[in-house]
Motif scaffolding. Structure first.
Motif, mmCIF file in Angstrom:
data_model
loop_
_atom_site.group_PDB
_atom_site.id
_atom_site.type_symbol
_atom_site.label_atom_id
_atom_site.label_comp_id
_atom_site.label_asym_id
_atom_site.label_seq_id
_atom_site.Cartn_x
_atom_site.Cartn_y
_atom_site.Cartn_z
ATOM 1 N N GLU A 28 0.847 -1.208 0.000
ATOM 2 C CA GLU A 28 0.000 0.000 0.000
ATOM 3 C C GLU A 28 0.875 1.248 0.000
ATOM 4 N N LEU A 29 1.922 1.193 0.818
ATOM 5 C CA LEU A 29 2.829 2.343 0.900
ATOM 6 C C LEU A 29 3.450 2.634 -0.472
ATOM 7 N N LEU A 30 3.880 1.573 -1.138
ATOM 8 C CA LEU A 30 4.492 1.745 -2.469
ATOM 9 C C LEU A 30 3.464 2.311 -3.451
ATOM 10 N N LEU A 31 2.229 1.839 -3.303
ATOM 11 C CA LEU A 31 1.154 2.368 -4.157
ATOM 12 C C LEU A 31 0.980 3.857 -3.924
ATOM 13 N N SER A 32 0.936 4.213 -2.631
ATOM 14 C CA SER A 32 0.655 5.614 -2.295
ATOM 15 C C SER A 32 1.778 6.528 -2.764
ATOM 16 N N LYS A 33 2.985 5.974 -2.863
ATOM 17 C CA LYS A 33 4.114 6.785 -3.324
ATOM 18 C C LYS A 33 4.264 6.764 -4.841
ATOM 19 N N MET B 86 5.049 4.209 -6.542
ATOM 20 C CA MET B 86 6.107 3.265 -6.942
ATOM 21 C C MET B 86 5.537 1.910 -7.345
ATOM 22 N N ALA B 87 4.248 1.812 -7.222
ATOM 23 C CA ALA B 87 3.570 0.579 -7.654
ATOM 24 C C ALA B 87 2.207 0.993 -8.194
ATOM 25 N N TYR B 88 1.613 0.101 -8.946
ATOM 26 C CA TYR B 88 0.295 0.417 -9.509
ATOM 27 C C TYR B 88 -0.553 -0.844 -9.551
ATOM 28 N N LYS B 89 -1.860 -0.637 -9.702
ATOM 29 C CA LYS B 89 -2.762 -1.784 -9.763
ATOM 30 C C LYS B 89 -3.127 -2.086 -11.195
ATOM 31 N N ILE C 136 -1.134 -5.982 -7.559
ATOM 32 C CA ILE C 136 -0.288 -4.796 -7.381
ATOM 33 C C ILE C 136 1.057 -5.088 -8.035
ATOM 34 N N ILE C 137 1.466 -4.133 -8.852
ATOM 35 C CA ILE C 137 2.688 -4.319 -9.634
ATOM 36 C C ILE C 137 3.716 -3.271 -9.242
#
Ligand code: GLU
Length: 435
Positions: A87-92, A94-97, A109-110
């Motif tokens: 989730e943290l990586l998503l919020s930054k 640095m990752a996406y769904k 999550i990628i």
């Protein structure tokens, strides 16, 4: 910085010697540097990571005396932390769904690779690098909501404060991804060292098809944990001199990643068997003797302990693994031993042998003391006076008293069997095969 290494197996029910070698190297490295050695059980595959599979793993570690400095970390207990990090990586950003394949099965999550070339100093292989264009984004959480190996492995290494990751070189490709993850998570990138594979004679990964590959196989066959430890330690590492049989302390003292070979290591079971024999001889006599008596019991042999001890003394140096014992000792305790048909045909059923054995019997009957020196001298005199060859006398005698062509030295063997058995066996052999 205190060195911290870990062994991070995925329990499957069997422990491959290659995995165990990784554990040994991590242990040796940590002990050499006065650091900590940890265990992390990567048990997220709930179907394979059964309690029995985990126990098999812990047993293997205990058998190799790989002591750990902290309670083991079970990866399956860390799922929440893994998902939080995703989730943290998503919020930054640095990752996406993404709905992989667009099948409406939910989104995974990628992790977004940062797009730079990556290189690192491998403790064994030197500098390793990979260009950005060859590194693709990768899944860190599956669409069913479970974290993927890469994410869990990296987060748990951060959690356990691991400073050195020593693992098989089948993980090199993963390491490029892992480095990107460490960086994205703002964590220090640990030192990596990748061990060359253990291979068969064809250079392919050594597997069950090539022979015993699991720790349990060797244990069942009577190998000693200390011997297999020593053998595996030297399978890809050398102390830099010609030492082979080494104590643990010596291995800890000498261990260096720089002395690990970077090319594949080939299994040599003959060498392992030799090494095990060396360790058997080093066993405290009472331990070796206890193992011998245990084998007697397993074979259902009830024997006079004094006689059994003499048998033990006779075969001790010939035993390479505990499993050798039972097949070596049958004829000592059972008068109905089988005769090797080839030995009978080639060495016994020949002209003159009946007469030779009858004469030997007479000589043994008239010996004052039936001991090693006495039989030795008497048979040598007989060889000389009869003009028969040494083998033409000794081979039939040996086969008569034991049924087989090889075994311990003949004169000590005769002494342990004792005059009564020897005479009785010679008579019976003559009756059975030569009259
Ligand atoms: N569970 C992985 C394996 O057994 C861990 C690899 C590692 O990071 O040591 O291959």
């Amino acid at each position: 910085m205190k060195v911290r290494t870990r062994f991070a197996p995925s329990p499957t029910g069997n422990v491959h010697i290659g995995n165990m070698r990784a554990a040994i190297y991590n242990w040796l490295f940590a002990r050499h540097h006065g650091g900590d050695f940890l265990l992390r059980v990567e048990d997220t595959d709930r179907e394979r990571s059964t309690p029995e599979a985990i126990q098999t793993l812990l047993d293997a570690m205990a058998w190799f005396k790989l002591d750990v400095d902290e309670e083991p970390l079970y990866q399956s207990t860390r799922m929440e932390a893994h998902l939080e990090a995703a989730e943290l990586l998503l919020s930054k950003g640095m990752a996406y769904k993404e709905d992989k394949g667009g099948k409406g099965q939910g989104e995974c999550i990628i992790f977004k690779m940062p797009g730079n070339d990556t290189s690192f100093e491998d403790g064994i292989k030197g500098t390793l690098s990979k260009a950005a264009e060859n590194m693709q984004d990768f899944v860190i959480v599956r669409s069913n909501g479970t974290p993927v190996f890469h994410l869990a492995n990296v987060l748990d290494d951060i959690e356990q404060g691991v400073t050195h990751v020593i693992r098989g070189d089948d993980h090199i490709e993963n390491t490029y991804r892992h480095i990107a993850l460490y960086q994205a998570l703002g964590a220090d990138v640990p030192n990596f060292a990748h061990l060359p594979m253990i291979v068969n004679a064809q250079g392919k990964p050594y597997s069950k098809r090539d022979g015993d590959a699991f720790v349990g196989d060797f244990r069942e066959k009577g190998f000693l944990g200390d011997a297999l430890f020593n053998y595996l330690a030297l399978l890809g590492w050398s102390p830099g001199d010609d030492r082979e049989v080494m104590t643990r302390d010596e291995m800890v003292e000498a261990f260096e990643l720089a002395r690990c070979q970077s090319s594949a290591a080939q299994v040599d079971l003959r060498k392992l068997t030799w090494m095990n024999g060396e360790y058997m001889l080093k066993l405290p006599l009472e331990d070796f003797e206890a193992a011998f008596f245990q084998e007697l019991e397993k074979a259902g042999i009830e024997a006079d302990p004094e006689y059994a001890k003499q048998v033990f003394g006779l075969i001790r140096e010939r035993v390479k693994t505990v499993a050798d014992i039972a097949p070596m000792i049958g004829y000592f305790f059972n008068d109905d031993y089988e005769y090797d048909p080839k030995a009978v045909r080639k060495k016994l059923q020949k002209d003159g042998v009946a007469d030779t054995l009858a004469q030997v019997k007479g000589i043994f009957e008239s010996l004052e003391t039936f001991d090693e020196a006495g039989t030795d001298k008497a048979l040598h005199n007989f060889v000389e006076s009869s003009g028969l060859g040494f083998g033409a006398v000794m081979a039939p005698v040996r086969i008569a008293v034991s049924g087989v062509q090889s075994g311990p030295d003949l004169f000590p063997l005769l002494a342990v069997l004792g005059r009564d058995r020897v005479l009785e066996r010679i008579c019976r052999t003559i009756e059975q095969f030569l009259s």
